[in-house]
Structure formats: C-alpha cells, structure tokens
Design a protein around this motif. Structure first.
Motif, mmCIF file in Angstrom:
data_model
loop_
_atom_site.group_PDB
_atom_site.id
_atom_site.type_symbol
_atom_site.label_atom_id
_atom_site.label_comp_id
_atom_site.label_asym_id
_atom_site.label_seq_id
_atom_site.Cartn_x
_atom_site.Cartn_y
_atom_site.Cartn_z
ATOM 1 N N ARG A 272 0.829 -1.213 0.000
ATOM 2 C CA ARG A 272 0.000 0.000 0.000
ATOM 3 C C ARG A 272 0.857 1.254 0.000
ATOM 4 O O ARG A 272 0.554 2.222 -0.702
ATOM 5 N N ILE A 273 1.934 1.253 0.762
ATOM 6 C CA ILE A 273 2.809 2.432 0.811
ATOM 7 C C ILE A 273 3.520 2.637 -0.515
ATOM 8 O O ILE A 273 3.576 3.754 -1.041
ATOM 9 N N VAL A 274 4.051 1.569 -1.098
ATOM 10 C CA VAL A 274 4.757 1.687 -2.375
ATOM 11 C C VAL A 274 3.790 2.089 -3.484
ATOM 12 O O VAL A 274 4.078 2.981 -4.291
ATOM 13 N N PHE A 275 2.610 1.452 -3.534
ATOM 14 C CA PHE A 275 1.622 1.821 -4.554
ATOM 15 C C PHE A 275 1.118 3.238 -4.355
ATOM 16 O O PHE A 275 0.854 3.959 -5.312
ATOM 17 N N GLY A 276 0.985 3.662 -3.097
ATOM 18 C CA GLY A 276 0.568 5.036 -2.826
ATOM 19 C C GLY A 276 1.578 6.051 -3.334
ATOM 20 O O GLY A 276 1.213 7.084 -3.899
ATOM 21 N N SER A 277 2.854 5.761 -3.148
ATOM 22 C CA SER A 277 3.872 6.684 -3.643
ATOM 23 C C SER A 277 3.911 6.689 -5.168
ATOM 24 O O SER A 277 4.107 7.735 -5.783
ATOM 25 N N LEU A 278 3.704 5.530 -5.775
ATOM 26 C CA LEU A 278 3.651 5.495 -7.240
ATOM 27 C C LEU A 278 2.423 6.227 -7.768
ATOM 28 O O LEU A 278 2.486 6.897 -8.799
ATOM 29 N N LEU A 279 1.297 6.112 -7.057
ATOM 30 C CA LEU A 279 0.101 6.851 -7.451
ATOM 31 C C LEU A 279 0.330 8.349 -7.333
ATOM 32 O O LEU A 279 -0.061 9.117 -8.217
ATOM 33 N N LEU A 280 0.996 8.771 -6.266
ATOM 34 C CA LEU A 280 1.335 10.184 -6.110
ATOM 35 C C LEU A 280 2.240 10.651 -7.241
ATOM 36 O O LEU A 280 2.057 11.746 -7.792
ATOM 37 N N PHE A 281 3.204 9.821 -7.613
ATOM 38 C CA PHE A 281 4.088 10.154 -8.728
ATOM 39 C C PHE A 281 3.297 10.288 -10.030
ATOM 40 O O PHE A 281 3.527 11.216 -10.808
ATOM 41 N N VAL A 282 2.368 9.379 -10.281
ATOM 42 C CA VAL A 282 1.543 9.449 -11.492
ATOM 43 C C VAL A 282 0.708 10.725 -11.490
ATOM 44 O O VAL A 282 0.566 11.397 -12.523
ATOM 45 N N LEU A 283 0.169 11.093 -10.351
ATOM 46 C CA LEU A 283 -0.605 12.333 -10.261
ATOM 47 C C LEU A 283 0.273 13.556 -10.510
ATOM 48 O O LEU A 283 -0.152 14.510 -11.173
ATOM 49 N N ILE A 284 1.492 13.536 -10.018
ATOM 50 C CA ILE A 284 2.415 14.653 -10.247
ATOM 51 C C ILE A 284 2.771 14.756 -11.721
ATOM 52 O O ILE A 284 2.801 15.849 -12.298
ATOM 53 N N VAL A 285 3.046 13.618 -12.361
ATOM 54 C CA VAL A 285 3.380 13.622 -13.785
ATOM 55 C C VAL A 285 2.177 14.075 -14.613
ATOM 56 O O VAL A 285 2.327 14.832 -15.578
ATOM 57 N N THR A 286 0.981 13.668 -14.216
ATOM 58 C CA THR A 286 -0.230 14.113 -14.906
ATOM 59 C C THR A 286 -0.406 15.624 -14.744
ATOM 60 O O THR A 286 -0.714 16.326 -15.704
ATOM 61 N N GLY A 287 -0.184 16.109 -13.536
ATOM 62 C CA GLY A 287 -0.248 17.555 -13.309
ATOM 63 C C GLY A 287 0.812 18.293 -14.106
ATOM 64 O O GLY A 287 0.574 19.391 -14.614
ATOM 65 N N SER A 288 1.972 17.676 -14.246
ATOM 66 C CA SER A 288 3.032 18.271 -15.053
ATOM 67 C C SER A 288 2.641 18.344 -16.524
ATOM 68 O O SER A 288 2.927 19.340 -17.202
ATOM 69 N N ALA A 289 1.990 17.308 -17.016
ATOM 70 C CA ALA A 289 1.539 17.322 -18.404
ATOM 71 C C ALA A 289 0.499 18.404 -18.626
ATOM 72 O O ALA A 289 0.512 19.099 -19.654
ATOM 73 N N ILE A 290 -0.382 18.574 -17.670
ATOM 74 C CA ILE A 290 -1.392 19.639 -17.770
ATOM 75 C C ILE A 290 -0.722 21.006 -17.699
ATOM 76 O O ILE A 290 -1.062 21.914 -18.467
ATOM 77 N N ALA A 291 0.241 21.179 -16.797
ATOM 78 C CA ALA A 291 0.954 22.453 -16.688
ATOM 79 C C ALA A 291 1.743 22.750 -17.959
ATOM 80 O O ALA A 291 1.828 23.903 -18.383
ATOM 81 N N GLU A 292 2.304 21.699 -18.575
ATOM 82 C CA GLU A 292 3.031 21.912 -19.829
ATOM 83 C C GLU A 292 2.085 22.351 -20.934
ATOM 84 O O GLU A 292 2.394 23.251 -21.718
ATOM 85 N N PHE A 293 0.923 21.764 -20.978
ATOM 86 C CA PHE A 293 -0.057 22.120 -22.004
ATOM 87 C C PHE A 293 -0.604 23.528 -21.778
ATOM 88 O O PHE A 293 -0.759 24.302 -22.723
ATOM 89 N N GLN A 294 -0.872 23.881 -20.534
ATOM 90 C CA GLN A 294 -1.474 25.175 -20.221
ATOM 91 C C GLN A 294 -0.456 26.321 -20.171
ATOM 92 O O GLN A 294 -0.728 27.410 -20.666
ATOM 93 N N PHE A 295 0.693 26.072 -19.548
ATOM 94 C CA PHE A 295 1.626 27.158 -19.261
ATOM 95 C C PHE A 295 2.985 27.015 -19.924
ATOM 96 O O PHE A 295 3.827 27.902 -19.808
ATOM 97 N N GLY A 296 3.253 25.889 -20.552
ATOM 98 C CA GLY A 296 4.545 25.668 -21.180
ATOM 99 C C GLY A 296 5.642 25.285 -20.202
ATOM 100 O O GLY A 296 6.822 25.360 -20.520
ATOM 101 N N PHE A 297 5.272 24.857 -18.990
ATOM 102 C CA PHE A 297 6.215 24.439 -17.949
ATOM 103 C C PHE A 297 6.423 22.937 -18.069
ATOM 104 O O PHE A 297 5.607 22.142 -17.628
#
Length: 128
Positions: free
Chosen positions: A7-32
C-alpha cells in the motif's frame, strides 16, 4: 488483501503518477515542462516514487531489515542522479551530482556506523 508495504509503495507510485499528470497539464497550459528541469525530475522520480517509501518503511517496518531498505534507497538515488545528470547543465548538474554523491557517502557512513556498533557490541559481550 494488500499488505502495508504494498500500500505504501503503490501510494507513492500513485502520487508520482498524479504529479506527472499535473506536469503534463501544466506543460499544455503554461509551457512548464518537467523534462526541461532535470533536478526537479530527479527529486520527484527518485525521491517521491522510490526513496521516500523505502525510507519510511525502514523507519516503521519490522519485517524487512532497515539496512536493506536504506541500501536500496541510496543506491537507487545515486543511479538516478547519474542518469538525470546527463540532461543537466550548470548549477543543476552540480546539484544533481551532489545529491548522488551524498547518497553514496551517506550509505558508506551508515554502513561504517552499523559495523562499528556490531563490533563494539561483540567486544562487550566477549569481555569476562
């Protein structure tokens, strides 16, 4: 049922996936783009996805020896630092190299401390 470690390892991987998804959205919206910042990428991938759950489990779990988890986290951070340093330039390169070097140095110090404690406990038990 999934055990605590998974659960802890999967939770950290889920957090990483959410961060990468947020990064993709930020790249699309703001070019970051996260790919343009190797230091941030190292901290997110090496820190959040790999080292943080292992170090947390080393501090709280009794099933696997903490030494094994600390060794895994330190070596993994050093390897990722080597990989991410290839894309970095200037101060980012130095910081990434310092993170990798400090991970290895910290592991060596930890191993020396463990060895010293084991030898001092052994010598105390042998003294009549």
């Amino acid at each position: 049922m999934i055990d605590r470690e998974s659960r802890i390892v999967f939770g950290s991987l889920l957090l990483f996936v959410l961060i990468v998804t947020g990064s993709a959205i930020a790249e699309f919206q703001f070019g970051f783009a996260l790919q343009d910042r190797p230091l941030l990428s190292l901290l997110l991938f090496g820190g959040v996805a790999v080292a943080a759950p292992q170090l947390y489990l080393a501090a709280t779990d009794d099933e696997v020896p903490p030494r094994t988890r600390i060794q895994f986290a330190a070596v993994t951070i050093a390897v990722f630092a080597t990989l991410f340093a290839g894309n970095a330039e200037g101060i980012s390169y130095l910081l990434i190299a310092a993170i990798g070097s400090l991970a290895v140095l910290g592991l060596v110090c930890y191993e020396l401390l463990i060895g010293y404690r084991a030898s001092s406990e052994e010598s105390v038990t042998r003294v009549p």
